[in-house]
Design an enzyme around this catalytic site. Structure first.
Site, PDB file in Angstrom:
ATOM      1  N   LYS A  37       0.836  -1.200   0.000  1.00 33.30           N
ATOM      2  CA  LYS A  37       0.000   0.000   0.000  1.00 33.30           C
ATOM      3  C   LYS A  37       0.872   1.252   0.000  1.00 33.30           C
ATOM      4  O   LYS A  37       2.028   1.197   0.410  1.00 33.30           O
ATOM      5  CB  LYS A  37      -0.857   0.027   1.277  1.00 33.30           C
ATOM      6  CG  LYS A  37      -1.965  -0.984   1.316  1.00 33.30           C
ATOM      7  CD  LYS A  37      -2.747  -0.839   2.622  1.00 33.30           C
ATOM      8  CE  LYS A  37      -3.851  -1.879   2.727  1.00 33.30           C
ATOM      9  NZ  LYS A  37      -4.909  -1.739   1.721  1.00 33.30           N
ATOM     10  N   ARG A  89     -10.294 -11.547   1.971  1.00 38.75           N
ATOM     11  CA  ARG A  89     -11.114 -12.601   1.367  1.00 38.75           C
ATOM     12  C   ARG A  89     -10.380 -13.936   1.374  1.00 38.75           C
ATOM     13  O   ARG A  89     -11.002 -14.993   1.365  1.00 38.75           O
ATOM     14  CB  ARG A  89     -11.525 -12.158  -0.045  1.00 38.75           C
ATOM     15  CG  ARG A  89     -10.390 -11.904  -0.974  1.00 38.75           C
ATOM     16  CD  ARG A  89     -10.806 -11.072  -2.188  1.00 38.75           C
ATOM     17  NE  ARG A  89     -10.983  -9.652  -1.853  1.00 38.75           N
ATOM     18  CZ  ARG A  89     -11.436  -8.730  -2.691  1.00 38.75           C
ATOM     19  NH1 ARG A  89     -11.769  -9.049  -3.926  1.00 38.75           N
ATOM     20  NH2 ARG A  89     -11.574  -7.479  -2.297  1.00 38.75           N
TER      21      ARG A  89
HETATM   22  N1  BES Z   1      -8.028  -3.766   4.450  1.00 43.56           N
HETATM   23  C1  BES Z   1      -8.229  -3.324   3.117  1.00 43.56           C
HETATM   24  C2  BES Z   1      -9.533  -2.545   2.940  1.00 43.56           C
HETATM   25  C3  BES Z   1      -9.672  -1.244   3.698  1.00 43.56           C
HETATM   26  C4  BES Z   1      -9.397  -0.050   3.058  1.00 43.56           C
HETATM   27  C5  BES Z   1     -10.109  -1.216   5.003  1.00 43.56           C
HETATM   28  C6  BES Z   1      -9.541   1.135   3.734  1.00 43.56           C
HETATM   29  C7  BES Z   1     -10.262  -0.020   5.689  1.00 43.56           C
HETATM   30  C8  BES Z   1      -9.972   1.157   5.041  1.00 43.56           C
HETATM   31  C9  BES Z   1      -8.256  -4.518   2.162  1.00 43.56           C
HETATM   32  O1  BES Z   1      -7.469  -5.588   2.529  1.00 43.56           O
HETATM   33  C10 BES Z   1      -7.789  -4.059   0.837  1.00 43.56           C
HETATM   34  O2  BES Z   1      -6.626  -3.730   0.732  1.00 43.56           O
HETATM   35  N2  BES Z   1      -8.670  -4.054  -0.152  1.00 43.56           N
HETATM   36  C11 BES Z   1      -8.358  -3.678  -1.480  1.00 43.56           C
HETATM   37  C12 BES Z   1      -8.913  -4.743  -2.383  1.00 43.56           C
HETATM   38  C13 BES Z   1      -8.389  -4.708  -3.791  1.00 43.56           C
HETATM   39  C14 BES Z   1      -6.915  -4.988  -3.828  1.00 43.56           C
HETATM   40  C15 BES Z   1      -9.156  -5.721  -4.614  1.00 43.56           C
HETATM   41  C16 BES Z   1      -8.995  -2.325  -1.760  1.00 43.56           C
HETATM   42  O3  BES Z   1     -10.088  -2.049  -1.257  1.00 43.56           O
HETATM   43  O4  BES Z   1      -8.363  -1.531  -2.437  1.00 43.56           O
HETATM   44 MN    MN Z   2      -5.475  -5.402   1.859  1.00 46.15          MN
END
Ligand code: BES
Ligand code: MN
Ligand code: ZN
Length: 527
Positions: A303, A377
């Site tokens: 990230k 997931r």
């Molecule tokens: N933990 C994150 C989602 C999240 C984002 C929670 C902001 C709380 C605040 C999750 O694991 C994630 O990174 N999701 C990605 C999914 C994508 C890679 C398909 C996302 O939402 O960008």
């Molecule tokens: Mn994630």
């Protein structure tokens, strides 16, 4: 070579370090080994109920309108002084409205707190009390809360006050004065009944929320899969009719849980699956499965830095299912539930999984990893299959901080709800309404299911085109759940962490899901 003045020993300096006995490096233990705090959070105001306001207490008067409720706590003269102040301040008793008055009679403070919603849904005692106590964090006097008309209103107000006064300050060392912790008494003629309702149910609900907020707030240096397990075990110590099972990596590997073990393989902090079963009723259990990523860096699909620290709360779903289980078990609710926390730390590292890797899950279905950042997931894929297979629940609800997409769609007032069947969605919507934790249903259109098909495995975890992110995530989890099992998915990524204080939620960890799932379990039992 000044260290070795004796020439006979000089050759030692030329040996590689490995040949000597290894020094106790910090790296040989997980983290630095120096705890940042050894103290608990500061004491909060203890709660009790009585028919009369204790002498010398600051009065908090919950009102439904500009009219002052009947109370023995004010003399006739004090009452007219308060009424005059209400009139001159134009206090209407609307939800969120407060009025602080000093210098009336012998009371150190009289605070009026409105409870009535603008949309005429009736008074909200929880928010009125929660909002009021946040404005009294520095008030040194003990509090007496008056105005809630019956036992349920009094006990609900106590829940609100308890949630509103939450704080996470155990890491603040350099403070001059602790926040106010004098006791609070809820006053009314139904005090005995309210006290019983509080002791038997609401106290445990409030404690469940507080337990979850503590886990969410803990930095990932302190909270990792094994410490999550230990803290949860400690919370359940001595609670009747509870059985706890914990799977470590070796146990999960034996059962081919390649998805959860894969997410954690870049971290020295091993993954865990924690299963808490509470048996208070009869029949098959309701299963609750929570995403428990104790820190989500994104892994190799790392990230960006902005706001990454919030990913310490990426275990909010796992904490919520444990908090709900705790509340149900401690209040001896007549229900059967099985709560499972899928715990892993998502880190990059030499052994971390890569985009393109394929993993095998508990039931045999395979996943192609397109993004190591779509890890929630993955851990849930193993958890939901395991809990359905081993515990034969009559229904399953999973809860996860799954996608940024849901937060962009719904903001911080609604969690996303996904369900195949309307009847299941209705049950969740009803529990949301009763508990005050709001849901908004989002679509599980079959067209979005196609988006997760993989070229080389059964499904892929991201890289989805033409499908909304939150729906694609829901479909992915649904792929691992038998169509005959009633199932709902809650995406709480927008509501788990609150950016500015609300009456029931000081800025920070919300504990979202405890009240909702506690209510759902009480309402939804095996037929
Ligand atoms: N933990 C994150 C989602 C999240 C984002 C929670 C902001 C709380 C605040 C999750 O694991 C994630 O990174 N999701 C990605 C999914 C994508 C890679 C398909 C996302 O939402 O960008
Ligand atoms: Mn994630
Ligand atoms: Zn995540």
């Amino acid at each position: 070579m000044p260290m070795f003045k004796n020439s006979r020993l000089a050759f030692l300096a030329t040996l590689p370090l490995l040949a000597m006995s290894p020094p106790a490096l910090a790296q040989s233990i997980v983290g630095s080994g120096v705890p940042a705090s050894t103290v608990p959070n500061s004491t909060k105001r203890p709660i009790s109920f009585a028919a009369q306001a204790p002498a010398g207490a600051a009065l908090v008067i919950l009102t439904q309108s500009a009219e002052l409720p009947e109370t023995g706590a004010l003399t006739a003269a004090e009452r007219s002084a308060v009424e005059a102040a209400i009139a001159s301040a134009d206090f209407k008793g609307k939800k969120g409205q407060t009025l602080k008055l000093r210098g009336i009679g012998s009371h150190p403070l009289i605070m009026l707190a409105g409870s009535t919603k603008a949309d005429d849904e009736g008074p909200d005692w929880r928010s009125a009390a929660g909002g009021a106590v946040q404005k009294l964090m520095k008030e040194e006097a003990e509090l007496a809360v008056i105005g809630a008309p019956d036992a349920a209103a009094m006990s609900n107000a106590a829940v609100g006050l308890s949630l509103g006064q939450y704080r996470f300050d155990r890491y603040q060392y350099d403070v001059e004065k602790a926040p106010a912790s004098q006791k609070v008494t809820f006053v009314g003629s139904a005090a005995n009944e309210a006290q019983a309702l509080w002791n038997n149910r609401h106290k445990h609900l409030a404690e469940g929320v507080s337990f979850v907020r503590d886990l969410q707030s803990e930095p990932a240096s302190a909270l990792y899969p094994q410490s999550f397990v230990e803290r949860t075990r400690a919370a359940f110590a001595g609670v009747a009719n509870v059985k706890i099972e914990v799977l470590d990596e070796a146990a999960m590997r034996k059962m081919n849980m390649g998805a959860i073990v894969g997410v954690g393989q870049g971290s020295p902090r091993g993954s865990r699956m924690m299963i808490v079963r509470y048996t208070g009723g009869s029949g098959a259990p309701l299963a609750l499965a929570g995403k428990g990523i104790t820190f989500d860096t994104g892994g190799i699909s790392i990230k960006s830095n902005s706001g990454m620290w919030e990913m310490k709360a990426d275990m909010s779903g796992a904490a919520a299912v444990m908090g709900a289980a705790l509340s149900l078990a401690k209040s001896r609710a007549p229900v059967n539930i099985v709560a499972v926390a899928a715990l892993a730390e998502n880190m990059p590292g030499a052994n971390a999984q890569r985009p393109g890797d394929v993993v095998r899950t508990y039931g045999g279905k395979t996943i192609e990893i397109l993004s190591t950042d779509a890890e929630g997931r993955l851990v849930l894929a193993d958890a939901v299959q395991y809990v359905a297979d081993r515990y034969k629940p009559f229904a399953l609800v999973d809860i996860a901080t799954l996608t940024g997409s849901v937060g962009r769609a719904l903001g911080d007032q609604y969690a996303g709800l996904f369900a195949r069947e309307d009847s299941v969605a209705d049950r969740l919507m009803n529990a949301a309404e009763t508990s005050g934790e709001h849901l908004w249903r989002l679509p599980l259109h079959p067209a979005y299911a196609k988006a997760i098909r993989s070229d080389i495995a059964d499904v892929k975890n991201s890289g989805v085109t033409n499908a909304p992110g939150a729906s694609a995530g829901a479909h992915f989890i649904g792929y691992f759940i038998d169509k005959s099992l009633p199932w709902a998915h809650l995406d709480i990524a927008g509501v788990d962490w609150i950016k500015s204080s609300q009456p029931l939620t000081p800025k920070g960890a919300s504990g979202f899901g405890v009240r909702l799932l506690d209510q759902l379990a009480r309402d939804w039992k095996a037929e």
